[in-house]
Motif scaffolding. Structure first.
Motif, PDB file in Angstrom:
ATOM      1  N   LEU A   1       2.503  -4.257  -5.606  1.00  0.00           N
ATOM      2  CA  LEU A   1       1.064  -4.487  -5.606  1.00  0.00           C
ATOM      3  C   LEU A   1       0.602  -5.387  -4.467  1.00  0.00           C
ATOM      4  O   LEU A   1      -0.566  -5.361  -4.092  1.00  0.00           O
ATOM      5  CB  LEU A   1       0.630  -5.086  -6.948  1.00  0.00           C
ATOM      6  N   GLY A   2       1.492  -6.208  -3.954  1.00  0.00           N
ATOM      7  CA  GLY A   2       1.124  -7.080  -2.836  1.00  0.00           C
ATOM      8  C   GLY A   2       0.111  -8.129  -3.242  1.00  0.00           C
ATOM      9  O   GLY A   2       0.260  -8.814  -4.253  1.00  0.00           O
ATOM     10  N   TRP A   3      -0.983  -8.235  -2.477  1.00  0.00           N
ATOM     11  CA  TRP A   3      -1.969  -9.291  -2.721  1.00  0.00           C
ATOM     12  C   TRP A   3      -2.751  -9.091  -4.013  1.00  0.00           C
ATOM     13  O   TRP A   3      -3.360 -10.027  -4.539  1.00  0.00           O
ATOM     14  CB  TRP A   3      -2.943  -9.368  -1.544  1.00  0.00           C
ATOM     15  N   LEU A   4      -2.725  -7.873  -4.580  1.00  0.00           N
ATOM     16  CA  LEU A   4      -3.429  -7.624  -5.839  1.00  0.00           C
ATOM     17  C   LEU A   4      -2.676  -8.139  -7.056  1.00  0.00           C
ATOM     18  O   LEU A   4      -3.240  -8.207  -8.152  1.00  0.00           O
ATOM     19  CB  LEU A   4      -3.664  -6.118  -6.008  1.00  0.00           C
ATOM     20  N   TYR A   5      -1.415  -8.499  -6.889  1.00  0.00           N
ATOM     21  CA  TYR A   5      -0.551  -8.838  -8.016  1.00  0.00           C
ATOM     22  C   TYR A   5      -1.117  -9.993  -8.842  1.00  0.00           C
ATOM     23  O   TYR A   5      -1.314  -9.863 -10.062  1.00  0.00           O
ATOM     24  CB  TYR A   5       0.835  -9.185  -7.494  1.00  0.00           C
ATOM     25  N   LEU A   6      -1.403 -11.120  -8.222  1.00  0.00           N
ATOM     26  CA  LEU A   6      -1.899 -12.288  -8.954  1.00  0.00           C
ATOM     27  C   LEU A   6      -3.343 -12.121  -9.421  1.00  0.00           C
ATOM     28  O   LEU A   6      -3.655 -12.480 -10.570  1.00  0.00           O
ATOM     29  CB  LEU A   6      -1.757 -13.546  -8.105  1.00  0.00           C
ATOM     30  N   PRO A   7      -4.284 -11.597  -8.596  1.00  0.00           N
ATOM     31  CA  PRO A   7      -5.648 -11.406  -9.109  1.00  0.00           C
ATOM     32  C   PRO A   7      -5.712 -10.554 -10.373  1.00  0.00           C
ATOM     33  O   PRO A   7      -6.482 -10.860 -11.291  1.00  0.00           O
ATOM     34  CB  PRO A   7      -6.370 -10.731  -7.933  1.00  0.00           C
ATOM     35  N   LEU A   8      -4.915  -9.494 -10.431  1.00  0.00           N
ATOM     36  CA  LEU A   8      -4.903  -8.664 -11.636  1.00  0.00           C
ATOM     37  C   LEU A   8      -4.435  -9.455 -12.852  1.00  0.00           C
ATOM     38  O   LEU A   8      -4.987  -9.315 -13.953  1.00  0.00           O
ATOM     39  CB  LEU A   8      -4.003  -7.440 -11.421  1.00  0.00           C
ATOM     40  N   ALA A   9      -3.425 -10.307 -12.661  1.00  0.00           N
ATOM     41  CA  ALA A   9      -2.923 -11.116 -13.769  1.00  0.00           C
ATOM     42  C   ALA A   9      -3.967 -12.130 -14.231  1.00  0.00           C
ATOM     43  O   ALA A   9      -4.147 -12.351 -15.437  1.00  0.00           O
ATOM     44  CB  ALA A   9      -1.638 -11.827 -13.353  1.00  0.00           C
TER      45      ALA A   9
END
Length: 249
Positions: A73-81
């Motif tokens: 997911l790259g940079w989307l990994y933490l925002p989604l969490a």
């Protein structure tokens, strides 16, 4: 906002802290439900909040424990969490209110402060990883979402709306202050790390230049020694050999 949510890498230790928070959050959900049950505030579906909170927390914990997803997911990994965690907290709390039904004695103060505990750690994580603009978006989005859910789930919302709005404003304002402090401190630490990294790069470049200069000096010294000693000796030998050859003939 998209570009501000694209840091080069995750802050060290943020995922470990996030997972620890999820464990604490799950404990708080069970404590909250059992405390309200002890007060006689038993919802029509007593296990709904527990099941929803448990499933959401376990799935999010698993999500944060899979390195493959982080790489994928790259940079989307933490925002989604973070979005997942905030939405789950709001849904669990407000679904509990919904199943309790109106006029159950569950005050707006309890709602605001319970969500304060559930949303405070995601707020710190947002301030830890991103800049203050993202903190502002997080605070306003959670406040608006909570307000919409409260209006939908509480038919008697008008009875205590003034007090609830005041508490919601205080909590949002407090979140903004805390988020600003955290993002400012972390931003200064990032600047210091960047400056230290640049200083290390310059130092490494300087060391490499000194090494190249030392090698060049050593080569020049050896060239001079060869020219002044070995070259002269070989030249003298060559002259002597030529002289010997002439005399021999």
């Amino acid at each position: 906002m998209i570009f501000s949510m694209r840091p080069t890498q995750l802050e060290k230790g943020i995922l470990k802290t996030f997972r620890f928070f999820l464990v604490v959050q799950l404990i708080l959900i069970y404590v909250s439900v059992f405390m309200h049950a002890g007060r006689g505030l038993s919802p029509a579906c007593p296990s709904c909040a527990l099941i929803t909170g448990t499933v959401s927390t376990v799935l999010l914990f698993a999500y944060l424990s899979i390195p493959w997803l982080e790489r994928k997911l790259g940079w989307l990994y933490l925002p989604l969490a973070l979005i997942w965690s905030a939405i789950a907290s709001l849904v669990v709390q407000n679904s509990y209110l919904y199943f309790l039904g109106p006029h159950n004695g569950f005050s707006s103060e309890e709602t605001a402060w319970t969500l304060f505990l559930f949303l405070f750690i995601p707020l710190l994580l947002v301030g830890w990883q991103y800049d203050f603009k993202v903190v502002v978006i997080f605070c306003l989005a959670t406040a608006l979402a909570e307000h919409g859910l409260m209006i939908h789930n509480r038919p008697d919302f008008n009875l205590y709306s003034e007090n609830y709005h005041r508490l919601l404003f205080v909590r949002t304002f407090s979140f903004l202050i805390v988020g600003y402090i955290v993002s400012n401190i972390v931003g200064q630490l990032r600047q210091q790390r960047h400056a230290l990294s640049e200083a290390n790069t310059r130092l490494a470049h300087y060391a490499a230049t000194l090494e190249q200069l030392a090698v060049s000096r050593e080569r020049n010294r050896m060239a001079r020694e060869l020219h002044d000693t070995v070259a002269h000796t070989l030249s003298g030998l060559a002259v002597q050999l030529e002289a010997a050859k002439s005399l021999w003939e």
